[in-house]
Enzyme design. Structure first.
Site, PDB file in Angstrom:
ATOM      1  N   GLY A  53       0.802  -1.227   0.000  1.00 32.35           N
ATOM      2  CA  GLY A  53       0.000   0.000   0.000  1.00 32.35           C
ATOM      3  C   GLY A  53       0.827   1.266   0.000  1.00 32.35           C
ATOM      4  O   GLY A  53       0.270   2.373   0.082  1.00 32.35           O
ATOM      5  N   MET A  58       2.555   2.783   2.114  1.00 35.87           N
ATOM      6  CA  MET A  58       2.618   3.651   3.303  1.00 35.87           C
ATOM      7  C   MET A  58       4.011   3.612   3.921  1.00 35.87           C
ATOM      8  O   MET A  58       4.562   2.541   4.133  1.00 35.87           O
ATOM      9  CB  MET A  58       1.589   3.213   4.334  1.00 35.87           C
ATOM     10  N   GLU A  82      -4.663   2.308  10.460  1.00 32.25           N
ATOM     11  CA  GLU A  82      -4.769   2.994   9.187  1.00 32.25           C
ATOM     12  C   GLU A  82      -6.165   2.870   8.619  1.00 32.25           C
ATOM     13  O   GLU A  82      -6.803   1.821   8.715  1.00 32.25           O
ATOM     14  CB  GLU A  82      -3.750   2.434   8.212  1.00 32.25           C
ATOM     15  N   HIS A  88       2.708  -7.913   7.330  1.00 32.68           N
ATOM     16  CA  HIS A  88       3.971  -7.423   7.887  1.00 32.68           C
ATOM     17  C   HIS A  88       4.749  -8.515   8.616  1.00 32.68           C
ATOM     18  O   HIS A  88       4.948  -8.426   9.833  1.00 32.68           O
ATOM     19  CB  HIS A  88       3.697  -6.278   8.878  1.00 32.68           C
ATOM     20  N   ASN A  94       3.870   0.573   9.750  1.00 42.63           N
ATOM     21  CA  ASN A  94       4.217  -0.262   8.584  1.00 42.63           C
ATOM     22  C   ASN A  94       5.737  -0.282   8.422  1.00 42.63           C
ATOM     23  O   ASN A  94       6.396   0.731   8.620  1.00 42.63           O
ATOM     24  CB  ASN A  94       3.581   0.307   7.317  1.00 42.63           C
TER      25      ASN A  94
HETATM   26  P1  FAE Z   1      10.471  -8.539   0.519  1.00 40.82           P
HETATM   27  O1  FAE Z   1      10.047  -7.199   0.018  1.00 40.82           O
HETATM   28  O2  FAE Z   1       9.431  -9.506   0.925  1.00 40.82           O
HETATM   29  O3  FAE Z   1      11.363  -9.189  -0.633  1.00 40.82           O
HETATM   30  C1  FAE Z   1      11.827 -10.505  -0.581  1.00 40.82           C
HETATM   31  C2  FAE Z   1      12.066 -10.980  -2.004  1.00 40.82           C
HETATM   32  O4  FAE Z   1      12.821 -12.186  -1.965  1.00 40.82           O
HETATM   33  C3  FAE Z   1      10.795 -11.307  -2.779  1.00 40.82           C
HETATM   34  O5  FAE Z   1      10.858 -10.680  -4.030  1.00 40.82           O
HETATM   35  C4  FAE Z   1      10.811 -12.836  -2.900  1.00 40.82           C
HETATM   36  O6  FAE Z   1      10.214 -13.298  -4.084  1.00 40.82           O
HETATM   37  C5  FAE Z   1      12.299 -13.123  -2.886  1.00 40.82           C
HETATM   38  N1  FAE Z   1      12.653 -14.452  -2.385  1.00 40.82           N
HETATM   39  C6  FAE Z   1      12.138 -15.098  -1.314  1.00 40.82           C
HETATM   40  N2  FAE Z   1      12.758 -16.288  -1.116  1.00 40.82           N
HETATM   41  C7  FAE Z   1      13.698 -16.395  -2.125  1.00 40.82           C
HETATM   42  C8  FAE Z   1      14.651 -17.395  -2.465  1.00 40.82           C
HETATM   43  N3  FAE Z   1      14.779 -18.505  -1.744  1.00 40.82           N
HETATM   44  N4  FAE Z   1      15.419 -17.184  -3.549  1.00 40.82           N
HETATM   45  C9  FAE Z   1      15.303 -16.051  -4.281  1.00 40.82           C
HETATM   46  N5  FAE Z   1      14.410 -15.064  -3.997  1.00 40.82           N
HETATM   47  C10 FAE Z   1      13.622 -15.231  -2.920  1.00 40.82           C
HETATM   48  O7  FAE Z   1      11.498  -8.419   1.720  1.00 40.82           O
HETATM   49  N6  FAE Z   1       4.698  -2.255   4.298  1.00 40.82           N
HETATM   50  C11 FAE Z   1       4.727  -0.912   4.496  1.00 40.82           C
HETATM   51  O8  FAE Z   1       5.675  -0.399   5.084  1.00 40.82           O
HETATM   52  N7  FAE Z   1       3.691  -0.124   4.019  1.00 40.82           N
HETATM   53  C12 FAE Z   1       2.607  -0.652   3.389  1.00 40.82           C
HETATM   54  O9  FAE Z   1       1.719   0.082   2.964  1.00 40.82           O
HETATM   55  C13 FAE Z   1       2.563  -2.067   3.208  1.00 40.82           C
HETATM   56  N8  FAE Z   1       1.496  -2.664   2.606  1.00 40.82           N
HETATM   57  C14 FAE Z   1       1.564  -4.007   2.301  1.00 40.82           C
HETATM   58  C15 FAE Z   1       0.537  -4.594   1.541  1.00 40.82           C
HETATM   59  C16 FAE Z   1       0.643  -5.907   1.115  1.00 40.82           C
HETATM   60  C17 FAE Z   1      -0.468  -6.533   0.306  1.00 40.82           C
HETATM   61  C18 FAE Z   1       1.805  -6.668   1.463  1.00 40.82           C
HETATM   62  C19 FAE Z   1       1.964  -8.090   0.997  1.00 40.82           C
HETATM   63  C20 FAE Z   1       2.806  -6.103   2.229  1.00 40.82           C
HETATM   64  C21 FAE Z   1       2.697  -4.779   2.655  1.00 40.82           C
HETATM   65  N9  FAE Z   1       3.710  -4.175   3.393  1.00 40.82           N
HETATM   66  C22 FAE Z   1       3.683  -2.839   3.646  1.00 40.82           C
HETATM   67  C23 FAE Z   1       4.867  -4.941   3.871  1.00 40.82           C
HETATM   68  C24 FAE Z   1       6.142  -4.694   3.055  1.00 40.82           C
HETATM   69  O10 FAE Z   1       5.882  -4.853   1.670  1.00 40.82           O
HETATM   70  C25 FAE Z   1       7.223  -5.663   3.549  1.00 40.82           C
HETATM   71  O11 FAE Z   1       7.473  -5.366   4.910  1.00 40.82           O
HETATM   72  C26 FAE Z   1       8.509  -5.527   2.758  1.00 40.82           C
HETATM   73  O12 FAE Z   1       8.311  -5.787   1.394  1.00 40.82           O
HETATM   74  C27 FAE Z   1       9.560  -6.490   3.308  1.00 40.82           C
HETATM   75  O13 FAE Z   1      10.790  -6.179   2.707  1.00 40.82           O
HETATM   76  P2  FAE Z   1      11.958  -7.224   2.688  1.00 40.82           P
HETATM   77  O14 FAE Z   1      13.162  -6.552   2.117  1.00 40.82           O
HETATM   78  O15 FAE Z   1      12.075  -7.843   4.029  1.00 40.82           O
END
Ligand code: FAE
Length: 537
Positions: free
Chosen positions: A152, A154, A393, A478, A516
């Site tokens: 989203g 945020m 939110e 999250h 978030n």
């Molecule tokens: P992340 O962004 O999850 O990236 C991990 C990546 O690693 C992904 O692309 C995976 O496909 C890849 N991966 C996983 N395992 C493997 C593997 N074994 N080999 C190769 N690649 C792999 O990690 N957070 C906010 O702060 N504000 C918001 O408004 C918000 N809204 C959200 C809405 C939704 C629907 C969702 C799902 C999440 C939301 N979040 C929000 C959470 C936020 O996107 C999340 O905390 C971050 O994306 C996490 O970041 P990381 O770098 O930990």
């Protein structure tokens, strides 16, 4: 080091697009001429995943002149489908919407108790995944950009007092003075124009919720976002293509959103030192006797079939596969004996950031509007209420019709923590989290919304989350923790027990943040990368 968009950055964005147009999964340039071991293909640095933490690592490595390969299990999202769009719409999801599913699994399963939300789809490496464990389901993004593709947008900064509580070992002056501003600038965080917010039909839903909060004596705050609010205004004026005003969010935004493929990763590729490879899943890590690590990597095609199993060597390994992905890789390595000296804290300290969703039914005269922007812009901030801290939110529910529903994502201070165990039978990490562990979060949200309902003579909606429930306590957006900073790693994300092995993502955050998380994940990665590059260990 300039944190803002540069010419190289724009070149990087071009490189990402061109590679995708060619249907090519390897992006970037190999430039280093260092002497490298011949036994397996080798890169000085490998970054696993391409979400927030990985994107920071890739850029800072690239800028430091380190040839870096980013391995992402999902696809690159910039090739339009037959409908001319990269991402499908939320109201008509197709194969692109979810990661290898035959039916979508949207957070809001029902409307008026009817299963009218989800759709049958054909399996494909779609952009949103829902990882279902027994007591908890976790939504994550898949593809170049990770969660930034589907979230989203945020980008609030946590209360400094709570940040200090969560990260007692991190210098808050440095975070709030240097790394949060750097992360905000790089991510393109911006604020909504308050005058437009007050006048536009697209945020009527938020103004109604704000009135009800204020009636109850509660405070509201604007929430910054990485969606370009200037673009959104132009969408409303009819001068820019619609995305946030066309119901797009959880299956990707075709316009307006600054996901990290458009910011950090584009800049990383623009350094000329960073290559991104897609549909590459890292499943194994072992030390290389000659130094560094050897990864086992599965290449898949769009049917999910593994087309290649290969090994890739590196001197430095940066894990940014997210809370679930990074924890699984390390837990598997420790439990199968390839990295036996990893800390026994790997797998611990997981939490869903106290996430609970709920919804209220408004009076007929309190219309929320058929037109709703998908990017939340306002929150009820009751975090300073020591007895019952909640940051809620005000979420949209864009159905294209008047439904009188006020929807919320509440972030609460749930002290419960889960942990992961390695399941040898499935070769995967299992989350141990019982449904009852979310009771403190539900109680906190209920306490706040009971007050709002009492004061405004309103009631909860029971038809949206399945099982006649007013609170959705069985999923989170999250996921946080699993390799907690200062426990499974040292104070900068360097894995205990090994050299040249680093954790850079949300698994460092111990289960709760009060807001978030992606801005904090990004800022923390900036802080840790600055130290790691100076002192790799
Ligand atoms: P992340 O962004 O999850 O990236 C991990 C990546 O690693 C992904 O692309 C995976 O496909 C890849 N991966 C996983 N395992 C493997 C593997 N074994 N080999 C190769 N690649 C792999 O990690 N957070 C906010 O702060 N504000 C918001 O408004 C918000 N809204 C959200 C809405 C939704 C629907 C969702 C799902 C999440 C939301 N979040 C929000 C959470 C936020 O996107 C999340 O905390 C971050 O994306 C996490 O970041 P990381 O770098 O930990």
């Amino acid at each position: 080091m300039t944190p803002n968009l540069t010419r190289r950055h724009m070149l990087g964005l071009g490189a990402l697009s061109t590679a995708a147009a060619l249907g090519f999964t390897r992006i970037g340039a190999a430039s280093a001429a260092a002497v490298e071991p011949a036994a397996v293909p080798y890169a000085p640095a490998v970054v696993v995943g391409s979400g927030y933490g990985s994107a920071v690592a890739a850029l800072r490595l690239g800028q430091a002149g380190v040839r870096t390969v980013v391995l992402e299990m999902g696809r690159l999202w910039d090739t339009p489908g037959p409908d001319g769009k990269v991402f499908p719409s939320t109201s008509a999801p197709d194969h692109r919407s979810m990661w290898f599913r035959t039916r979508t699994e949207a957070p809001l399963a029902q409307f008026l108790w009817l299963d009218v939300v989800n759709r049958d789809i054909s399996p494909y490496p779609g952009v949103l995944d829902r990882v279902n464990f027994g007591g908890m389901s976790v939504y994550v993004g898949r593809g170049v950009g990770g969660g930034s593709l589907v979230n989203g947008g945020m980008a609030p900064t946590p209360r400094r007092s709570y940040f200090t509580e969560v990260f007692p070992g991190v210098d808050a002056d440095e975070m709030y003075g240097t790394y949060y501003p750097r992360a905000r600038a790089m991510l393109g965080v911006n604020d909504i124009d308050p005058a437009w917010f007050e006048s536009t039909e697209w945020y009527r839903f938020a103004r109604i919720s704000r009135r009800h909060a204020h009636n109850t004596g509660l405070k509201t705050v604007f929430v910054p976002n990485v969606y370009d609010f200037g673009h959104m205004k132009r969408e409303a004026a009819g001068t820019a293509p619609r995305s946030a005003l066309a119901g797009e969010v959880i299956y990707g935004n075709n316009h307006g959103k600054k996901s990290v493929d458009k910011t950090y990763l584009a800049a990383a590729v623009g350094t000329g030192n960073v290559t991104i490879e897609t549909m590459q899943r890292v499943v194994g890590v072992r030390p290389d006797p000659a130094g560094g690590y050897v990864l086992t990597v599965l290449t898949s095609d769009v049917t999910g079939k593994v087309t290649q199993v290969r090994e890739l060597g590196c001197r430095q390994l940066f894990l940014g596969a997210g809370s679930l992905g990074t924890t699984e890789i390390l837990l598997r390595a420790r439990e199968t004996g390839t990295l036996p000296a990893l800390s026994d804290r790997v797998g611990l300290g997981w939490g869903p950031n106290g996430n609970v969703m709920t919804a209220r039914a408004n009076h007929l005269w309190d219309t929320v509007g058929a037109h709703q922007a998908t990017m939340p812009a306002l929150g009820i901030d009751d975090w300073d209420n020591a007895a019952n801290p909640v940051f809620a939110e005000i979420a949209p529910l864009p159905m294209g019709l008047e439904h009188w529903i006020s929807m919320y994502l509440a972030i609460t201070r749930n002290p419960e923590r889960g942990h992961f165990t390695y399941d040898a039978a499935t070769d995967s990490a299992r989350l141990n989290w019982r449904r009852e562990q979310n009771t403190p979060a539900v109680n906190a949200a209920k306490n706040l919304f009971d007050r709002i309902n009492r004061r405004n003579f309103t009631i909860y909606r029971y038809d949206l989350f399945g099982g006649n429930r007013a609170f959705a306590d069985d999923f989170t957006y999250h996921p946080l923790g699993g390799c907690v900073l200062g426990e499974a790693t040292d104070a900068y994300g360097r894995a205990k027990g090994y050299q040249g092995l680093y954790v850079v993502d949300g698994s460092l955050v111990p289960g709760s943040l009060g807001v978030n998380p992606f801005l904090t994940i990004t800022a923390l990665a900036e802080r840790n990368m600055a130290r790691i590059l100076a002192d790799p260990r």
